[in-house]
Design an enzyme around this catalytic site. Structure first.
Site, PDB file in Angstrom:
ATOM      1  N   LYS A   2       0.853  -1.185   0.000  1.00 34.24           N
ATOM      2  CA  LYS A   2       0.000   0.000   0.000  1.00 34.24           C
ATOM      3  C   LYS A   2       0.887   1.232   0.000  1.00 34.24           C
ATOM      4  CE  LYS A   2      -4.482   0.777   0.241  1.00 34.24           C
ATOM      5  NZ  LYS A   2      -5.562  -0.049  -0.291  1.00 34.24           N
TER       6      LYS A   2
ATOM      7  N   THR B 178     -15.937  -4.902  -9.150  1.00 28.24           N
ATOM      8  CA  THR B 178     -16.228  -5.069  -7.726  1.00 28.24           C
ATOM      9  C   THR B 178     -17.686  -5.501  -7.554  1.00 28.24           C
ATOM     10  OG1 THR B 178     -14.629  -3.340  -7.225  1.00 28.24           O
ATOM     11  CG2 THR B 178     -16.174  -3.913  -5.466  1.00 28.24           C
TER      12      THR B 178
ATOM     13  N   ASP C 169      -7.012   4.198  -4.811  1.00 33.72           N
ATOM     14  CA  ASP C 169      -7.615   3.943  -3.502  1.00 33.72           C
ATOM     15  C   ASP C 169      -8.302   5.251  -3.098  1.00 33.72           C
ATOM     16  OD1 ASP C 169      -7.736   1.936  -1.214  1.00 33.72           O
ATOM     17  OD2 ASP C 169      -6.992   3.673  -0.152  1.00 33.72           O
TER      18      ASP C 169
HETATM   19  N1  LIG Z   1     -14.909   1.130  -6.294  1.00 32.59           N
HETATM   20  C1  LIG Z   1     -14.394  -0.086  -6.083  1.00 32.59           C
HETATM   21  O1  LIG Z   1     -13.990  -0.788  -7.022  1.00 32.59           O
HETATM   22  C2  LIG Z   1     -14.315  -0.635  -4.687  1.00 32.59           C
HETATM   23  C3  LIG Z   1     -13.497  -1.753  -4.461  1.00 32.59           C
HETATM   24  C4  LIG Z   1     -13.461  -2.316  -3.170  1.00 32.59           C
HETATM   25  C5  LIG Z   1     -14.230  -1.745  -2.158  1.00 32.59           C
HETATM   26  N2  LIG Z   1     -14.988  -0.623  -2.416  1.00 32.59           N
HETATM   27  C6  LIG Z   1     -15.760  -0.055  -1.308  1.00 32.59           C
HETATM   28  O2  LIG Z   1     -17.152  -0.059  -1.647  1.00 32.59           O
HETATM   29  C7  LIG Z   1     -17.814   1.081  -1.083  1.00 32.59           C
HETATM   30  C8  LIG Z   1     -18.481   1.878  -2.185  1.00 32.59           C
HETATM   31  O3  LIG Z   1     -17.474   2.301  -3.108  1.00 32.59           O
HETATM   32  P1  LIG Z   1     -17.851   3.213  -4.361  1.00 32.59           P
HETATM   33  O4  LIG Z   1     -16.643   3.202  -5.240  1.00 32.59           O
HETATM   34  O5  LIG Z   1     -19.180   2.823  -4.897  1.00 32.59           O
HETATM   35  O6  LIG Z   1     -17.951   4.631  -3.645  1.00 32.59           O
HETATM   36  P2  LIG Z   1     -18.830   5.887  -4.081  1.00 32.59           P
HETATM   37  O7  LIG Z   1     -18.213   7.047  -3.384  1.00 32.59           O
HETATM   38  O8  LIG Z   1     -19.011   5.933  -5.561  1.00 32.59           O
HETATM   39  O9  LIG Z   1     -20.268   5.574  -3.445  1.00 32.59           O
HETATM   40  C9  LIG Z   1     -20.555   5.608  -2.095  1.00 32.59           C
HETATM   41  C10 LIG Z   1     -22.046   5.969  -1.996  1.00 32.59           C
HETATM   42  O10 LIG Z   1     -22.451   5.790  -0.634  1.00 32.59           O
HETATM   43  C11 LIG Z   1     -23.265   6.908  -0.281  1.00 32.59           C
HETATM   44  N3  LIG Z   1     -23.238   7.007   1.179  1.00 32.59           N
HETATM   45  C12 LIG Z   1     -22.288   7.544   1.981  1.00 32.59           C
HETATM   46  N4  LIG Z   1     -22.624   7.397   3.279  1.00 32.59           N
HETATM   47  C13 LIG Z   1     -23.811   6.735   3.298  1.00 32.59           C
HETATM   48  C14 LIG Z   1     -24.661   6.271   4.332  1.00 32.59           C
HETATM   49  N5  LIG Z   1     -24.364   6.476   5.621  1.00 32.59           N
HETATM   50  N6  LIG Z   1     -25.800   5.633   3.983  1.00 32.59           N
HETATM   51  C15 LIG Z   1     -26.122   5.437   2.680  1.00 32.59           C
HETATM   52  N7  LIG Z   1     -25.343   5.848   1.661  1.00 32.59           N
HETATM   53  C16 LIG Z   1     -24.211   6.499   1.965  1.00 32.59           C
HETATM   54  C17 LIG Z   1     -22.690   8.059  -1.039  1.00 32.59           C
HETATM   55  O11 LIG Z   1     -23.632   9.126  -1.169  1.00 32.59           O
HETATM   56  C18 LIG Z   1     -22.361   7.396  -2.379  1.00 32.59           C
HETATM   57  O12 LIG Z   1     -23.473   7.423  -3.276  1.00 32.59           O
HETATM   58  C19 LIG Z   1     -16.714   1.830  -0.312  1.00 32.59           C
HETATM   59  O13 LIG Z   1     -16.710   1.375   1.020  1.00 32.59           O
HETATM   60  C20 LIG Z   1     -15.439   1.386  -1.018  1.00 32.59           C
HETATM   61  O14 LIG Z   1     -14.317   1.503  -0.148  1.00 32.59           O
HETATM   62  C21 LIG Z   1     -15.054  -0.079  -3.641  1.00 32.59           C
END
Ligand SMILES: NC(=O)c1ccc[n+]([C@@H]2O[C@H](COP(=O)([O-])OP(=O)(O)OC[C@H]3O[C@@H](n4cnc5c(N)ncnc54)[C@H](O)[C@@H]3O)[C@@H](O)[C@H]2O)c1
Length: 351
Positions: free
Chosen positions: A72, A146, A111
């Site tokens: 990382k 994902t 990340d």
């Molecule tokens: N993007 C990837 O490929 C990936 C890979 C592994 C893990 N993740 C994890 O998956 C999750 C989502 O990632 P993403 O890329 O879609 O992020 P993103 O920022 O596109 O989406 C997150 C969404 O969650 C909403 N949100 C925030 N707090 C909230 C709450 N308390 N209740 C309901 N909704 C809420 C936001 O408004 C947003 O629409 C994160 O935890 C991220 O770390 C993502």
């Protein structure tokens, strides 16, 4: 005792910011893991984060059965610091120099705080980068993969609980309709699942309407009367009090750091609720990117590795049940076995 093979901490030549690269393990292969560009009260907090997150990457790859190690990178920004585009470019070049100096021991990707365009900048200096934009030959946004990997994990849980991996007619609650959550909700709706959804952003309601989903309040969705709850927003979705309110049979989602405290995994287990560790369910994006860009697999083979999350989760649930463990413990033990086997001078076995 330092549990890591190598940790580099440098003051960036151009940005004067702390650039940290932690290589936890290369037992299974060269290390990979994202670059976090985030604010910390002190750069040492960024170092702590890099140490923790790189170890988590080792476990993630080991459980997924991939020939990659855990690493990382963290750039620790002072609280409140705003990076103007020019300084951001300088930071990325500093990171790229550091990665290049490691000669392929560590490959970076996006990340928190970074994305494909930042990887493009890093890619001008070093080839050890993944998830550059597709127009530059990278694998781009990892979120569809994902979502696909989470769907595979959901199928495994469905098979365990209901005897079928098909999700049509199954009731699921998706918390968070961001890049991954919205994509996953679309896949689930296309399969005929009955959805309840939420997001703190009211504009996301449109996505729910489009999919014919019910809408719940963000702070109530965990208690929805559904089969499976899918955390797809930010961390700490599962708290001690929240677990007592769950009405589902399983919690499986892509959100990172779902447990507010580690003991919540035991509480879930005691309530008979299946919880698939987040680092297993969310691995599809990094599995795909590393498979295509680091291991040079064809797209079809990379997708097969993402779909194999279904087998991984099935195996974990089976092991957990037969050995009286939680799925989280079973995952940790599987990672440990694979790492021990790879470090064994007699050579890796089929652990
Ligand atoms: N993007 C990837 O490929 C990936 C890979 C592994 C893990 N993740 C994890 O998956 C999750 C989502 O990632 P993403 O890329 O879609 O992020 P993103 O920022 O596109 O989406 C997150 C969404 O969650 C909403 N949100 C925030 N707090 C909230 C709450 N308390 N209740 C309901 N909704 C809420 C936001 O408004 C947003 O629409 C994160 O935890 C991220 O770390 C993502």
């Amino acid at each position: 005792m330092l549990d890591h093979e190598q940790v580099v901490v440098r003051t960036g030549r151009r940005s004067r910011l702390p650039v940290i690269v932690a290589v936890h393990s290369t037992a299974l292969g060269p290390a990979a893991g994202g670059l976090r560009l985030w604010h910390y009260p002190d750069w040492r907090d960024g170092l702590t984060d890099a140490l923790r997150l790189s170890a988590a990457m080792t476990a993630k790859f080991a459980v997924a059965g991939l020939p990659s190690g855990g690493g990382k990178a963290v750039v620790a920004l002072p609280e409140g610091a705003v990076l103007e585009p020019e300084r951001r470019g300088a930071v990325l070049e500093d990171v790229a120099d550091t990665i290049e100096s490691l000669g392929g021991t560590y490959t970076t990707g996006p990340d928190v705080g970074t994305g494909p365009d930042d990887m493009a900048v890093i890619g001008r200096t070093t080839p050890h980068v993944f998830c550059r934009p597709a127009r530059l030959g990278g694998s781009g946004d990892s979120s569809p993969h994902t979502a696909r990997g989470t769907l595979a994990a959901l199928r495994a849980v469905g098979r365990r609980l209901y005897g079928t991996g098909r999700l049509d007619g199954r009731r699921l609650a998706v918390a968070g309709l961001g890049r991954v959550g919205a994509g996953l909700a679309r896949l689930l709706a296309a399969e005929g699942a009955a959805l309840t959804v939420t997001d703190v952003d009211p504009a996301k309601r449109r996505i729910g309407d489009e999919l014919g989903a019910d809408w719940a309040a963000p702070d109530e969705i965990h208690a929805a009367d559904v089969d499976i709850v899918v955390p797809a927003a930010l961390g700490s979705f599962l708290t001690r009090n929240g677990v007592a309110e769950l009405r589902c049979r399983a919690v499986v989602g892509p959100a990172n750091n779902q447990l507010a405290t580690p003991d919540v995994a035991d509480l879930l287990h005691r309530r008979g609720i299946v919880w698939v560790p987040d680092y297993v369910a969310s691995a599809g994006g990094v599995i795909h990117a590393v498979s295509v860009e680091v291991h040079r697999l064809a797209a079809e083979e990379a997708r097969a590795r993402v779909d194999a999350i279904e087998d991984t989760v099935s195996e974990l649930l089976h092991t957990a049940e037969s050995r009286g463990r939680t799925p989280a413990q079973a995952a940790d033990e599987l990672a440990r076995r694979r790492l021990d086997a790879a470090s064994d001078p007699a050579g890796p076995s089929a652990a």
